[in-house]
Design an enzyme around this catalytic site. Structure first.
Site: not given
Ligand code: NAD
Length: 490
Positions: A180, A254, A289, A391
């Site tokens: 997704k 991650e 991140c 964050e």
């Molecule tokens: P998010 O957690 O809001 O969303 C990430 C993904 O999860 C999106 O595709 C979203 O649609 C989906 N999602 C949201 N709610 C969900 C649910 N209830 N069930 C299933 N899927 C759901 O994060 P974001 O705002 O898109 O990205 C930023 C975050 O990602 C930051 O916290 C960042 O640190 C983290 N990040 C981590 C890494 C890593 O490698 N550790 C890399 C990039 C980003």
């Protein structure tokens, strides 16, 4: 924001080798965050779409797991060639949908995407097992088998490389995948899926678009998904882990970070300023991140270092992501923009807060037409302020003074996150001792670069579990071991 018109481009999902709309025909508008115009629409995936995609992946698995590793590798290498040949147009798409500047971010991201696919394309034969010495009359060996249908979910901040990483690891290890994309930045990944579809059998890769609470949640709880691999916030990571616990499926997470950068007094200050800015991912508006957003500066260099940091950041060009002269683009969407501004306001309200550069974005002028936030550095921050603990995921750094290196390490570790860290010193003994004392999955000494294929990457504490980017990461997270024991005296 302008609304979608009849002419708005519609990109479709990939299910079972076919480009499809959502089952109820609804779409999501995709906005260019640098000027708030709608640039495309993508399907708003439903429970029925998720079910169709997972069933297609489960059917495809039966044949796919019999394809030789050599052939799987060959397909991945051909896909890498396609991605590389389309670097420019993919980079443009990523710049438009994310707001990330094409020169500093979007183009390098696409280039590293081809590298990641090639890396895993060359490793398919490493999914091998071992023999176990149980005695002359017993043959015991292990096989590494695919886990089955992987459910992958990715964020928007580096959407193409993070999504493709999950594709490459799953496919190389013989799994099938339902991925997704993030609702804010699915277009580059949809194009990558089309390229994959030219070489992979139908159903091996399925790419869904839609909202997290709808499409993402339905994927996480689908009974035929045998492995969950999530990149995103710690908050949503916990929900994914609950969904995995309900069905006892393995999960890789991650998650977020609030990474420390510790600067010792012996450094070349200007070189370190440049490295700290790279580690902070300022050219991705801090939306990383691994952003080194907590800057621990020795008191003896505090003022001069903050001054040099400020002078250097003042030279950054902020604006149109497609302009080659732009260093730094826009924040992804209104919600994140408001969130980042909320943290800046919170910082400004702290007693003793000092803004060295930046602050709240201008309400007028060219930058007011998009979600632009200037690089912002708060000096003289206390490690217990919200801006030092949570964050922010924006271009906001906090500078915290220290005298005693044990105190610097204690403050660096005083966080529920543990993803990355940066240590800056010419003293190799201090550097290594500090690196070993820090509770993070990745410590860089005198550099602030991004991930490399081949090196395991992942977090300590609430920054995640499992490792990606490496051979071990793929083997541990995307295969399962089977032992076969044969009695040779029978
Ligand atoms: P998010 O957690 O809001 O969303 C990430 C993904 O999860 C999106 O595709 C979203 O649609 C989906 N999602 C949201 N709610 C969900 C649910 N209830 N069930 C299933 N899927 C759901 O994060 P974001 O705002 O898109 O990205 C930023 C975050 O990602 C930051 O916290 C960042 O640190 C983290 N990040 C981590 C890494 C890593 O490698 N550790 C890399 C990039 C980003």
């Amino acid at each position: 924001m302008t609304t979608a018109t009849q002419q708005t481009v519609r990109s479709l999902m990939l299910i079972d080798g076919k480009a499809v709309e959502s089952s109820d025909g609804r779409f999501i508008d995709i906005e260019n965050p640098s000027n708030r115009t709608v640039i495309a629409q993508v399907p708003r995936g439903t429970d029925a779409d998720v079910d169709q995609a997972v069933r297609a992946a489960a059917r495809a698995l039966e044949e796919w797991k019999r394809v030789t590793p050599k052939d799987r590798g060959r397909m991945l290498l051909r896909i890498a060639d396609l991605v590389e040949a389309e670097t420019e147009s993919l980079a443009r798409t990523v710049a438009l949908e994310t707001g990330n500047a094409i020169r500093t971010q979007a183009r390098p991201e696409v280039k590293s995407t081809a590298d990641v696919i090639r890396y895993y394309g060359g490793l398919t034969g490493e999914t091998k097992g071992e023999t176990v010495p149980l005695g002359e009359h017993v043959l015991s060996y292990t096989r590494r088998e695919p886990i089955g249908v992987v459910g992958g979910i990715v964020p928007w901040n580096a959407p193409v490389v993070l999504g493709t990483l999950k594709i490459a690891m799953s496919i190389a290890a013989g799994n099938t995948l339902v991925l997704k994309a993030a609702e804010d930045a699915p277009l580059g990944l949809l194009r990558i899926a089309e390229m994959c579809n030219e070489h992979l059998p139908p159903g091996v890769l399925n790419l869904l678009t839609g909202y997290g609470e709808e499409t993402g949640a339905a994927l996480a709880r689908h009974p035929l998904v045998r492995k969950l691999s999530f990149t995103g916030s710690t908050e949503v990571g916990k929900l994914i882990m609950h969904a995995a616990a309900d069905r006892i499926v393995p999960v890789s997470l991650e998650l977020g970070g609030k990474s420390p950068a510790i600067v010792f007094p012996d450094v070349d200050e200007q070189r370190t300023v440049d490295g700290v800015i790279t580690g902070m991912r300022v050219t991705r508006q801090g939306q990383s991140c691994t952003a080194g957003s907590r800057l621990f500066l020795h008191t003896s260099i505090f003022e001069s270092f903050v001054n040099k940091l400020t002078t250097t950041l003042q030279k950054f060009t902020i604006g149109d992501p497609l302009d080659e002269a732009t260093d730094m683009g826009a924040i992804i969407n209104r919600k994140q923009f408001d969130r980042v501004c909320g943290y800046i306001t919170d910082g400004l309200q702290q007693k003793g807060a000092r803004v060295a550069i930046g602050g709240l974005p201008p309400k007028e002028g060219p930058l007011a037409s998009g979600y632009f936030v200037q690089p912002t550095v708060f000096a003289d921050v206390s490690n217990d302020w919200r801006i030092a603990r949570e964050e922010i995921f924006g271009p906001v750094m906090v500078a915290i003074p220290w005298d005693d290196e044990r105190e610097a390490i204690r403050m660096a570790n005083d966080s529920h996150y543990g993803l990355a860290a940066y240590v800056w010193t010419r003293d190799i003994t201090k550097a290594i001792n500090t690196a070993h004392a820090i509770e993070s999955g990745w410590v860089q000494i005198n550099q602030g670069l991004g991930q490399f294929p081949g090196q395991s990457y992942g977090g300590y504490k609430q920054s995640g579990m499992g490792r990606e980017y490496s051979l071990e990461g793929m083997l541990d997270s995307y295969t399962q071991r089977k032992s076969v024991t044969i009695n040779l005296q029978w």
